[in-house]
Design a protein around this motif. Structure first.
Motif, short mmCIF file in Angstrom:
data_model
loop_
_atom_site.label_atom_id
_atom_site.label_comp_id
_atom_site.label_asym_id
_atom_site.label_seq_id
_atom_site.Cartn_x
_atom_site.Cartn_y
_atom_site.Cartn_z
N ARG A 1 0.81 -1.22 0.00
CA ARG A 1 0.00 0.00 0.00
C ARG A 1 0.84 1.27 0.00
NH1 ARG A 1 -2.55 -1.35 5.93
NH2 ARG A 1 -0.63 -1.22 7.14
N GLY A 2 2.04 1.21 0.58
CA GLY A 2 2.89 2.38 0.61
C GLY A 2 3.51 2.74 -0.73
N ALA A 3 3.35 1.87 -1.72
CA ALA A 3 3.94 2.09 -3.04
C ALA A 3 2.92 2.62 -4.05
CB ALA A 3 4.55 0.80 -3.56
N ILE A 4 1.72 2.94 -3.58
CA ILE A 4 0.66 3.37 -4.49
C ILE A 4 1.01 4.69 -5.16
CG2 ILE A 4 -1.70 4.27 -4.55
CD1 ILE A 4 -2.45 2.06 -2.55
N GLY A 5 1.57 5.62 -4.41
CA GLY A 5 1.97 6.90 -4.99
C GLY A 5 0.86 7.50 -5.84
N ARG A 6 1.21 7.86 -7.07
CA ARG A 6 0.23 8.48 -7.96
C ARG A 6 -0.23 7.48 -9.02
NH1 ARG A 6 2.62 14.36 -9.34
NH2 ARG A 6 0.60 14.52 -10.38
N TRP B 1 1.99 -13.44 -2.91
CA TRP B 1 1.55 -12.74 -1.71
C TRP B 1 2.50 -13.05 -0.56
CZ3 TRP B 1 -2.65 -14.72 2.03
CH2 TRP B 1 -2.99 -13.71 2.94
N THR B 2 3.10 -12.04 0.02
CA THR B 2 4.03 -12.19 1.14
C THR B 2 3.61 -11.25 2.27
OG1 THR B 2 5.52 -10.62 0.03
CG2 THR B 2 5.99 -12.97 -0.25
N PRO B 3 2.51 -11.53 2.93
CA PRO B 3 1.97 -10.60 3.93
C PRO B 3 2.90 -10.44 5.13
CG PRO B 3 0.88 -12.71 4.10
CD PRO B 3 1.72 -12.77 2.87
N GLY B 4 2.77 -9.32 5.80
CA GLY B 4 3.55 -9.05 6.99
C GLY B 4 3.87 -7.58 7.09
N HIS B 5 4.63 -7.08 6.14
CA HIS B 5 4.91 -5.64 6.13
C HIS B 5 3.60 -4.86 6.07
CE1 HIS B 5 6.59 -1.74 5.17
NE2 HIS B 5 5.78 -1.69 4.12
N SER B 6 2.72 -5.29 5.20
CA SER B 6 1.34 -4.79 5.13
C SER B 6 0.46 -5.98 4.81
CB SER B 6 1.21 -3.69 4.05
OG SER B 6 1.31 -4.25 2.76
N PRO B 7 -0.86 -5.85 4.96
CA PRO B 7 -1.73 -7.00 4.69
C PRO B 7 -1.58 -7.58 3.29
CG PRO B 7 -2.94 -5.30 5.86
CD PRO B 7 -1.63 -4.69 5.48
N GLY B 8 -1.37 -6.71 2.30
CA GLY B 8 -1.30 -7.17 0.92
C GLY B 8 0.10 -7.16 0.34
N SER B 9 1.12 -7.06 1.18
CA SER B 9 2.50 -7.03 0.71
C SER B 9 2.77 -8.24 -0.19
CB SER B 9 3.45 -7.04 1.90
OG SER B 9 4.79 -7.10 1.47
N GLU C 1 -5.63 -8.40 -3.11
CA GLU C 1 -7.03 -8.06 -2.90
C GLU C 1 -7.30 -7.29 -1.60
OE1 GLU C 1 -8.92 -11.85 -3.04
OE2 GLU C 1 -8.26 -12.46 -1.03
N GLN C 2 -6.47 -7.51 -0.56
CA GLN C 2 -6.74 -6.85 0.72
C GLN C 2 -6.44 -5.36 0.72
OE1 GLN C 2 -5.90 -9.15 4.44
NE2 GLN C 2 -4.73 -10.44 3.03
N GLU C 3 -5.72 -4.90 -0.32
CA GLU C 3 -5.39 -3.48 -0.37
C GLU C 3 -6.06 -2.76 -1.54
OE1 GLU C 3 -1.14 -3.12 0.20
OE2 GLU C 3 -1.31 -4.00 2.19
N ALA C 4 -6.92 -3.49 -2.25
CA ALA C 4 -7.61 -2.89 -3.39
C ALA C 4 -8.55 -1.76 -2.96
CB ALA C 4 -8.40 -3.97 -4.13
N TYR C 5 -9.05 -1.82 -1.73
CA TYR C 5 -9.98 -0.78 -1.25
C TYR C 5 -9.35 0.61 -1.24
CZ TYR C 5 -7.68 -0.48 3.30
OH TYR C 5 -6.76 -0.26 4.31
N LEU C 6 -8.03 0.65 -1.25
CA LEU C 6 -7.34 1.94 -1.22
C LEU C 6 -7.39 2.66 -2.56
CD1 LEU C 6 -4.24 0.71 0.81
CD2 LEU C 6 -6.03 2.25 1.64
#
Length: 222
Positions: free
Chosen positions: A69-74, A118-126, A90-95
């Motif tokens: 999620r932190g890489a969404i940028g623009r 999918w490698t969760p941990g850093h964020s839910p959808g990492s 899928e867990q970060e698509a809501y953003l």
């Protein structure tokens, strides 16, 4: 060609490029994979004219894959300007509620050479992108980043979503791959610790050397 965008190793000199860290992703590093089947942008670089022209000169962007999620940028501007598909766990698509997205649960095969894991941990959808060319390249986002010695490690911070899951995700990568299938890691942050190399070599061997049980006890960095 942007010299500061080119990965400073000859393992993929003309097909994989690293963009300078940018403030939209809190210093994250984005990558650009050039392929005949369509180019893939891994995370968002700065949305400036130089970067846009660089990507257009190489055929544009077919897919934008977001490692966390932190890489969404623009991302919205990139999709609008390049008409690219956006791929996110899928867990970060809501953003990204207003955008057309492709989502996945555990794995997604983009083409014959690229798999999303999918490698969760850093964020839910990492998630990580695995590129089987050049001995195997893992684009790790912030799941694995270099420490001050240039070794790939997970970093526990106050914002880490789930540390135990992050360590488990590393174990799963070790089970799924081998020294013969992951030779390089392209991390999504801390590339200054690589001292100009831009990639971590002998990557699987370095991951094998991590003391994962000791890492479970590491306290969060504030």
């Amino acid at each position: 060609m942007r010299e500061d965008a080119k990965a400073s190793t000859d393992f993929a000199l003309d097909t994989i490029f690293a963009f300078p860290p940018n403030r939209d992703t809190l210093g994250g590093t984005a990558y650009f994979i050039v392929r005949n089947e369509g180019n893939i942008l891994v995370d968002c670089p700065a949305f400036d004219q130089i970067n846009q022209d660089f990507m257009r000169s190489h055929g544009g962007v077919s897919w934008l894959f977001l490692t966390h999620r932190g890489a969404i940028g623009r991302a919205a501007e990139f999709q609008k300007n390049f008409n690219c598909n956006i791929l996110i766990q899928e867990q970060e698509a809501y953003l990204l509620p207003e955008l057309a997205l492709t989502t996945f649960h555990q794995e997604f095969t983009l083409n014959s050479a690229i798999q999303i894991i999918w490698t969760p941990g850093h964020s839910p959808g990492s998630s990580c992108l695995y590129y089987k060319e050049f001995g195997g390249v893992l684009f790790s986002g912030r799941h694995l980043i270099p420490n001050q010695q240039g070794e790939p490690v997970p970093l526990r911070t106050a914002k880490t979503f789930h540390w135990t899951r992050q360590i488990k995700s590393i174990k799963n990568l070790l089970k799924s791959f081998s020294r013969e299938t992951i030779l390089y890691i392209c991390p999504g942050a801390n590339i200054g610790y690589l001292r100009g190399k831009r990639v971590i070599d002998n990557a699987y061997e370095r991951l094998e050397n991590l003391d994962l049980e000791a890492l479970l006890q590491v306290q969060a960095i504030i």
